[in-house]
Each structure stands twice: as structure tokens, then as C-alpha cells.
Design an enzyme around this catalytic site. Sequence first.
Site, short mmCIF file in Angstrom:
data_model
loop_
_atom_site.label_atom_id
_atom_site.label_comp_id
_atom_site.label_asym_id
_atom_site.label_seq_id
_atom_site.Cartn_x
_atom_site.Cartn_y
_atom_site.Cartn_z
CB SER A 181 -0.72 0.04 1.21
OG SER A 181 -0.45 0.13 2.40
CE LYS A 194 -3.36 2.14 4.38
NZ LYS A 194 -2.80 1.44 3.40
#
Length: 148
Positions: A42, A90
Site C-alpha cells: 500500500s 498511510k
Amino acid sequence: MAQTGFGRRYFKAFVSGFFVAVPVTVTVLDRLAYVARVEGASMQPSLNPDGESSPDVVLLNRWSVRNYQVHRGDIVSVLSPKDPRQKIIKRVIGIEGDFIKTLGYKNRYVRVPDGHLWIEGDHHGHSFDSNTFGPVINELVLTKDKIS
């Protein structure tokens, strides 16, 4: 007999050093910084560019999160809204009040509510992020990447 005294002194110094080092280390890891291993795709190519073969290790800053010093572009560790036992890493795309053009969220444009962040993985399409679950409340943010 001299060896026995030396061994006892060494052991005593080790034990006293241990009992000082452990609380100091726990305090630092609890209040200031945290070391984490980045796995998965990710955040590629920024983090973990080689994939599972050699996961990256990052130093995450707890202090700035505690003082709400999180900015656009920072990399943060967040408790997963799907599974609170899991932590996800993130990038902060938007802070409260920002308007975000989403990538597949239920609304094409979203205003980030007060007390929330919009987070996304760098590898779009391979990331479980705000495009899936929406804005994240600030209290779910655990740490901020020291190198961001």
C-alpha cells in the site's frame, strides 16, 4: 577468590543498569518514538519498494501526534477502522476543512470534518485507506513517521 569478586561486581552492575535501562526504554517507546516494520504494497514505492522480500523499518514519532502536529504529506500509523488490533501506515492527504477529490469513495468530493484526517496509501488501488472507509478521527492516529 579475586575472580569471584569481579564476577559479582559485573553481575551487580549489569542488574542495576538493566533496572535503569528498561524503564527509560519503555518510557521513550511509549511517549516519544516507536519502531515499526512496513509490510505490504500500500505504501510502495515510498516504503517497502521491494515488497515482502525486505520490509522497511521506520521510526514513528509519537510526540508530534500527541500535540496534534500532523500535516499534509506526513506518514502516520493509524488503528485500522476495520480491525482495531491492526495498525496501518498511510500518508495524510487532507486535514480538517480540506476538500478532497476521492478515488472511489461514495462521494466524489469530501470535506474533511473537524477532528479528522484523510489518509491514503501511495500505491492507489492496493490500499485500504480513506477511499474505502472515509475520514479518520484524529484519535485513531498513533504515530507520525520521523522521516516525512
